[in-house]
Enzyme design. Structure first.
Site, mmCIF file in Angstrom:
data_model
loop_
_atom_site.group_PDB
_atom_site.id
_atom_site.type_symbol
_atom_site.label_atom_id
_atom_site.label_comp_id
_atom_site.label_asym_id
_atom_site.label_seq_id
_atom_site.Cartn_x
_atom_site.Cartn_y
_atom_site.Cartn_z
ATOM 1 N N ASP A 1 0.821 -1.215 0.000
ATOM 2 C CA ASP A 1 0.000 0.000 0.000
ATOM 3 C C ASP A 1 0.853 1.261 0.000
ATOM 4 O O ASP A 1 2.067 1.223 0.233
ATOM 5 C CB ASP A 1 -0.954 0.006 1.208
ATOM 6 C CG ASP A 1 -0.295 -0.495 2.488
ATOM 7 O OD1 ASP A 1 0.940 -0.355 2.618
ATOM 8 O OD2 ASP A 1 -0.999 -1.017 3.356
ATOM 9 N N ASN B 1 -7.133 -4.137 14.377
ATOM 10 C CA ASN B 1 -8.536 -4.413 14.010
ATOM 11 C C ASN B 1 -8.655 -5.550 12.997
ATOM 12 O O ASN B 1 -9.721 -5.778 12.442
ATOM 13 C CB ASN B 1 -9.196 -3.145 13.456
ATOM 14 C CG ASN B 1 -8.534 -2.643 12.171
ATOM 15 O OD1 ASN B 1 -7.652 -3.306 11.627
ATOM 16 N ND2 ASN B 1 -8.944 -1.490 11.700
ATOM 17 N N HIS C 1 -6.947 -5.795 10.097
ATOM 18 C CA HIS C 1 -6.731 -5.478 8.679
ATOM 19 C C HIS C 1 -5.431 -6.086 8.170
ATOM 20 O O HIS C 1 -4.498 -6.339 8.936
ATOM 21 C CB HIS C 1 -6.796 -3.959 8.413
ATOM 22 C CG HIS C 1 -5.634 -3.158 8.880
ATOM 23 N ND1 HIS C 1 -5.727 -1.815 9.194
ATOM 24 C CD2 HIS C 1 -4.337 -3.472 9.096
ATOM 25 C CE1 HIS C 1 -4.550 -1.362 9.557
ATOM 26 N NE2 HIS C 1 -3.688 -2.346 9.519
ATOM 27 N N GLU D 1 -9.485 -2.624 5.530
ATOM 28 C CA GLU D 1 -10.068 -2.460 6.856
ATOM 29 C C GLU D 1 -11.291 -3.372 7.010
ATOM 30 O O GLU D 1 -11.835 -3.857 6.014
ATOM 31 C CB GLU D 1 -10.501 -0.992 7.033
ATOM 32 C CG GLU D 1 -9.365 0.028 6.900
ATOM 33 C CD GLU D 1 -8.449 0.079 8.119
ATOM 34 O OE1 GLU D 1 -8.302 -0.941 8.818
ATOM 35 O OE2 GLU D 1 -7.854 1.144 8.362
#
Ligand code: PGA
Length: 268
Positions: free
Chosen positions: A67, A137, A139, A144
């Site tokens: 990313d 979380n 990801h 996400e």
């Protein structure tokens, strides 16, 4: 999933570097998928040491990062391009022409950048080994919770939690992006082998959900249960919430002794 639980974050980095080294011996022109964040830093330091000691070379290696922030220029120290140069590329013998991130220039359409990135990975022959971290979380990349499990490289909005988790890296007067272009979940799943690293207590909950929870877009890393060749490297803290811990330790010991006896090659 192969789940390997080691004593410390340091051991995780050493073991991960060993796996990368095995791949590069077998395949000096491997295509690596790389991650940023705090977790892989220790791995990159280890790889730099191994390179300096003449154990590995990146001369013919190609890399694709997961990313890149949107709206952050490559020469901005906060960009993932800068991170990769600083942590790895400037310190090894890789040809930087063969290192790629899904960066989007101001006059480019992010959708087209995403599509081109996918095509580029394909034309390089696909990823032999994808290095991943995991967000608190769940990801992977910037996919996400609620990301489509069928997603491809595209723009994602960071969650407030990820924004908050990353705010430690930005000073108060600095622009902190909320958007990124990230490889999608399907793009990640196409890698031939995946090595996910998680260290520290902050990851224990996400790691538990990834390995032992249901496959759900609410924990994107849980999709890795569907991949044939995943190794998850954990330190004790990140492994703290696993119910099936005894089995992972036992299996790993069996596999290691099988490799010793039969020299099972890693054919990534
Ligand atoms: P971290 O990030 O290594 O900085 O904890 C991991 C991730 O968000 O994927």
């Amino acid at each position: 999933m192969e789940v390997v639980i080691l004593k410390s974050a340091d051991e995780v980095a050493v073991y991960a570097a060993k796996l990368v080294g095995v791949l590069l011996k077998l395949r000096p022109d491997a295509v690596l998928g790389l991650a940023t964040g705090s977790t892989p830093q220790a791995l990159y330091r280890r790889l730099v040491t191994d390179y300096r000691e003449g154990k590995i070379s990146f001369k013919d290696v190609t890399t694709f990062n997961l990313d890149e922030y949107l709206g952050v220029a490559p020469d901005n120290p906060q960009s993932y391009r800068s991170y990769m140069n600083r942590e790895l590329f400037d310190l090894i013998d890789i040809d930087k022409q063969n290192t790629f991130l899904p960066a989007c220039k101001e006059d480019e359409n992010p959708r087209e950048v995403g599509q081109r990135y996918e095509e580029h990975i394909q034309s390089a022959g696909g990823i032999n080994l994808q290095i991943l971290g995991i967000g608190a979380n769940g990801h992977i990349g910037f996919n996400e919770p609620s990301s489509s499990l069928g997603s491809r490289t595209r723009v994602k909005t960071l969650t407030q939690q990820t924004f908050h988790d990353n705010s430690r890296l930005f000073s108060s007067d600095e622009f902190q992006p909320t958007l990124a272009i990230t490889m999608g979940i399907t793009s990640i799943m196409e890698a031939r082998k995946i090595l996910l690293l998680a260290t520290g207590a902050g990851k224990a909950d996400a790691v538990g959900r990834m390995i032992e929870g249901p496959i759900t877009a609410m924990c994107p890393a849980s999709i890795l249960q569907m991949h044939e060749r995943v190794t998850v490297l954990l330190d004790e803290q990140a492994a703290a919430q696993l119910q099936n811990r005894d089995y992972y330790d036992w299996t790993w010991l069996q596999n290691e002794s099988l490799k010793k006896r039969f020299g099972v090659p890693d054919d990534s």
